[in-house]
Design a protein around this motif. Sequence first.
Motif, PDB file in Angstrom:
ATOM      1  N   ASN A 200     -47.683   7.991  12.485  1.00  0.00           N
ATOM      2  CA  ASN A 200     -47.996   6.726  13.155  1.00  0.00           C
ATOM      3  C   ASN A 200     -47.306   5.569  12.439  1.00  0.00           C
ATOM      4  O   ASN A 200     -47.421   5.431  11.230  1.00  0.00           O
ATOM      5  N   THR A 201     -46.618   4.721  13.176  1.00  0.00           N
ATOM      6  CA  THR A 201     -45.887   3.622  12.552  1.00  0.00           C
ATOM      7  C   THR A 201     -46.224   2.278  13.195  1.00  0.00           C
ATOM      8  O   THR A 201     -45.457   1.324  13.114  1.00  0.00           O
ATOM      9  N   ARG A 202     -47.382   2.170  13.817  1.00  0.00           N
ATOM     10  CA  ARG A 202     -47.707   0.935  14.552  1.00  0.00           C
ATOM     11  C   ARG A 202     -47.720  -0.286  13.649  1.00  0.00           C
ATOM     12  O   ARG A 202     -47.433  -1.396  14.093  1.00  0.00           O
ATOM     13  N   ASP A 203     -48.096  -0.106  12.364  1.00  0.00           N
ATOM     14  CA  ASP A 203     -48.195  -1.245  11.462  1.00  0.00           C
ATOM     15  C   ASP A 203     -46.917  -1.479  10.670  1.00  0.00           C
ATOM     16  O   ASP A 203     -46.872  -2.333   9.796  1.00  0.00           O
ATOM     17  N   GLU A 204     -45.873  -0.719  10.952  1.00  0.00           N
ATOM     18  CA  GLU A 204     -44.610  -0.853  10.236  1.00  0.00           C
ATOM     19  C   GLU A 204     -43.599  -1.579  11.116  1.00  0.00           C
ATOM     20  O   GLU A 204     -43.734  -1.629  12.340  1.00  0.00           O
ATOM     21  N   PRO A 205     -42.543  -2.155  10.478  1.00  0.00           N
ATOM     22  CA  PRO A 205     -41.495  -2.807  11.277  1.00  0.00           C
ATOM     23  C   PRO A 205     -40.912  -1.887  12.344  1.00  0.00           C
ATOM     24  O   PRO A 205     -40.544  -2.339  13.425  1.00  0.00           O
ATOM     25  N   ILE A 206     -40.873  -0.598  12.019  1.00  0.00           N
ATOM     26  CA  ILE A 206     -40.305   0.356  12.967  1.00  0.00           C
ATOM     27  C   ILE A 206     -41.125   0.420  14.245  1.00  0.00           C
ATOM     28  O   ILE A 206     -40.644   0.806  15.305  1.00  0.00           O
ATOM     29  N   GLY A 207     -42.413  -0.011  14.161  1.00  0.00           N
ATOM     30  CA  GLY A 207     -43.286   0.019  15.316  1.00  0.00           C
ATOM     31  C   GLY A 207     -42.891  -0.973  16.395  1.00  0.00           C
ATOM     32  O   GLY A 207     -43.421  -0.933  17.508  1.00  0.00           O
ATOM     33  N   ARG A 208     -41.963  -1.871  16.087  1.00  0.00           N
ATOM     34  CA  ARG A 208     -41.487  -2.829  17.083  1.00  0.00           C
ATOM     35  C   ARG A 208     -40.574  -2.178  18.116  1.00  0.00           C
ATOM     36  O   ARG A 208     -40.314  -2.743  19.178  1.00  0.00           O
ATOM     37  N   LEU A 209     -40.057  -1.003  17.779  1.00  0.00           N
ATOM     38  CA  LEU A 209     -39.077  -0.370  18.657  1.00  0.00           C
ATOM     39  C   LEU A 209     -39.733   0.276  19.874  1.00  0.00           C
ATOM     40  O   LEU A 209     -40.856   0.778  19.793  1.00  0.00           O
ATOM     41  N   THR A 210     -39.014   0.266  20.982  1.00  0.00           N
ATOM     42  CA  THR A 210     -39.459   0.985  22.164  1.00  0.00           C
ATOM     43  C   THR A 210     -39.265   2.486  21.907  1.00  0.00           C
ATOM     44  O   THR A 210     -38.530   2.880  20.996  1.00  0.00           O
ATOM     45  N   PRO A 211     -39.916   3.351  22.711  1.00  0.00           N
ATOM     46  CA  PRO A 211     -39.717   4.797  22.544  1.00  0.00           C
ATOM     47  C   PRO A 211     -38.245   5.204  22.615  1.00  0.00           C
ATOM     48  O   PRO A 211     -37.793   6.055  21.848  1.00  0.00           O
ATOM     49  N   ARG A 212     -37.484   4.583  23.523  1.00  0.00           N
ATOM     50  CA  ARG A 212     -36.064   4.927  23.634  1.00  0.00           C
ATOM     51  C   ARG A 212     -35.290   4.475  22.400  1.00  0.00           C
ATOM     52  O   ARG A 212     -34.420   5.196  21.894  1.00  0.00           O
ATOM     53  N   GLU A 213     -35.605   3.284  21.887  1.00  0.00           N
ATOM     54  CA  GLU A 213     -34.927   2.799  20.682  1.00  0.00           C
ATOM     55  C   GLU A 213     -35.248   3.682  19.488  1.00  0.00           C
ATOM     56  O   GLU A 213     -34.372   3.969  18.668  1.00  0.00           O
ATOM     57  N   ALA A 214     -36.498   4.155  19.395  1.00  0.00           N
ATOM     58  CA  ALA A 214     -36.879   5.065  18.310  1.00  0.00           C
ATOM     59  C   ALA A 214     -36.113   6.381  18.431  1.00  0.00           C
ATOM     60  O   ALA A 214     -35.701   6.973  17.431  1.00  0.00           O
ATOM     61  N   GLU A 215     -35.917   6.826  19.667  1.00  0.00           N
ATOM     62  CA  GLU A 215     -35.166   8.053  19.915  1.00  0.00           C
ATOM     63  C   GLU A 215     -33.711   7.888  19.469  1.00  0.00           C
ATOM     64  O   GLU A 215     -33.139   8.773  18.816  1.00  0.00           O
TER      65      GLU A 215
ATOM     66  N   GLU B 109     -22.220   4.883  26.664  1.00  0.00           N
ATOM     67  CA  GLU B 109     -22.076   4.326  25.315  1.00  0.00           C
ATOM     68  C   GLU B 109     -22.488   2.856  25.295  1.00  0.00           C
ATOM     69  O   GLU B 109     -23.013   2.365  24.295  1.00  0.00           O
ATOM     70  N   LYS B 110     -22.258   2.161  26.408  1.00  0.00           N
ATOM     71  CA  LYS B 110     -22.658   0.755  26.493  1.00  0.00           C
ATOM     72  C   LYS B 110     -24.173   0.631  26.350  1.00  0.00           C
ATOM     73  O   LYS B 110     -24.668  -0.281  25.671  1.00  0.00           O
ATOM     74  N   ALA B 111     -24.904   1.552  26.967  1.00  0.00           N
ATOM     75  CA  ALA B 111     -26.368   1.527  26.862  1.00  0.00           C
ATOM     76  C   ALA B 111     -26.808   1.795  25.428  1.00  0.00           C
ATOM     77  O   ALA B 111     -27.723   1.154  24.907  1.00  0.00           O
ATOM     78  N   VAL B 112     -26.137   2.746  24.764  1.00  0.00           N
ATOM     79  CA  VAL B 112     -26.470   3.051  23.372  1.00  0.00           C
ATOM     80  C   VAL B 112     -26.180   1.850  22.483  1.00  0.00           C
ATOM     81  O   VAL B 112     -26.968   1.515  21.593  1.00  0.00           O
ATOM     82  N   SER B 113     -25.056   1.187  22.737  1.00  0.00           N
ATOM     83  CA  SER B 113     -24.699  -0.002  21.954  1.00  0.00           C
ATOM     84  C   SER B 113     -25.762  -1.090  22.094  1.00  0.00           C
ATOM     85  O   SER B 113     -26.124  -1.758  21.116  1.00  0.00           O
ATOM     86  N   LYS B 114     -26.271  -1.247  23.311  1.00  0.00           N
ATOM     87  CA  LYS B 114     -27.332  -2.236  23.538  1.00  0.00           C
ATOM     88  C   LYS B 114     -28.587  -1.863  22.753  1.00  0.00           C
ATOM     89  O   LYS B 114     -29.218  -2.723  22.115  1.00  0.00           O
ATOM     90  N   HIS B 115     -28.930  -0.580  22.756  1.00  0.00           N
ATOM     91  CA  HIS B 115     -30.102  -0.122  22.009  1.00  0.00           C
ATOM     92  C   HIS B 115     -29.912  -0.358  20.502  1.00  0.00           C
ATOM     93  O   HIS B 115     -30.840  -0.808  19.818  1.00  0.00           O
ATOM     94  N   THR B 116     -28.728  -0.043  19.986  1.00  0.00           N
ATOM     95  CA  THR B 116     -28.509  -0.206  18.543  1.00  0.00           C
ATOM     96  C   THR B 116     -28.579  -1.675  18.149  1.00  0.00           C
ATOM     97  O   THR B 116     -29.126  -2.015  17.098  1.00  0.00           O
ATOM     98  N   ASN B 117     -28.056  -2.550  18.986  1.00  0.00           N
ATOM     99  CA  ASN B 117     -28.149  -3.985  18.690  1.00  0.00           C
ATOM    100  C   ASN B 117     -29.609  -4.446  18.678  1.00  0.00           C
ATOM    101  O   ASN B 117     -30.001  -5.268  17.833  1.00  0.00           O
ATOM    102  N   ASN B 118     -30.391  -3.928  19.617  1.00  0.00           N
ATOM    103  CA  ASN B 118     -31.821  -4.254  19.631  1.00  0.00           C
ATOM    104  C   ASN B 118     -32.516  -3.740  18.369  1.00  0.00           C
ATOM    105  O   ASN B 118     -33.395  -4.403  17.803  1.00  0.00           O
ATOM    106  N   ILE B 119     -32.124  -2.535  17.943  1.00  0.00           N
ATOM    107  CA  ILE B 119     -32.702  -1.947  16.734  1.00  0.00           C
ATOM    108  C   ILE B 119     -32.404  -2.823  15.524  1.00  0.00           C
ATOM    109  O   ILE B 119     -33.300  -3.142  14.725  1.00  0.00           O
TER     110      ILE B 119
END
Length: 215
Positions: free
Chosen positions: A142-157, A179-189
């Motif tokens: 469980n990472t709800r209280d960690e910074p990583i918890g800000r990520l959406t399920p897809r971003e965590a994936e 790849e454009k979609a992945v790039s968007k996810h990585t920038n969000n991460i």
Amino acid sequence: MRVLIAEDHALLRDGLIRLLEAHDFEVVEAVDNGPRLVPALVEHRPDVAVVDVRLPPTFTDEGLKAAIEARRQVPGLPILVLSQYVEQLYARELLTGGGGAVGYLLKDRVSNVAEFLDSVRRVAAGGTAMDPDVIGQLLARNTRDEPIGRLTPREAEVLGLMAEGRSNAAIASALFVTEKAVSKHTNNIFSKLDLPPSEDDNRRVMAVLTYLSSR
């Protein structure tokens, strides 16, 4: 590329030596116990070390402790850990120092020669190489209280696949997206983990370290 091996099982140690030398790696030393490992790493300062977690004399965590101590003395020393089982504490402890150039693979993964050699080269280059089974167990926490918890399920994936060392193209192929979609996810991460602008490869490593250190 200069490699140091730490493995107590003679057959596996000799097999690693033969495998690496057959692919143009130079094995500078192969040790079979914990007490010898730190002096060897500090003396040779290899481009990468392949280290068994459990070494004599107690077969507990000598390899891990030696790797961590060597990285204290030689900051950024690339270490690829091999383990029989997924041991989350070991993965976390090795990553505590940060800086990348670390990997954690299950020994079964060595049988896939191309994948193993790619992991060795990736860690030597300053990246990360995490076993998918390790990632899977870390994701279960469980990472709800960690910074990583800000990520959406897809971003965590996406971040989990980054931790395996996959490129944007490889991630896109695995997730059946562009790849454009992945790039968007990585920038969000990067944004959600508060990683400052820098070279993309460095931010990928730091994102992975943030991810793994929070597990």
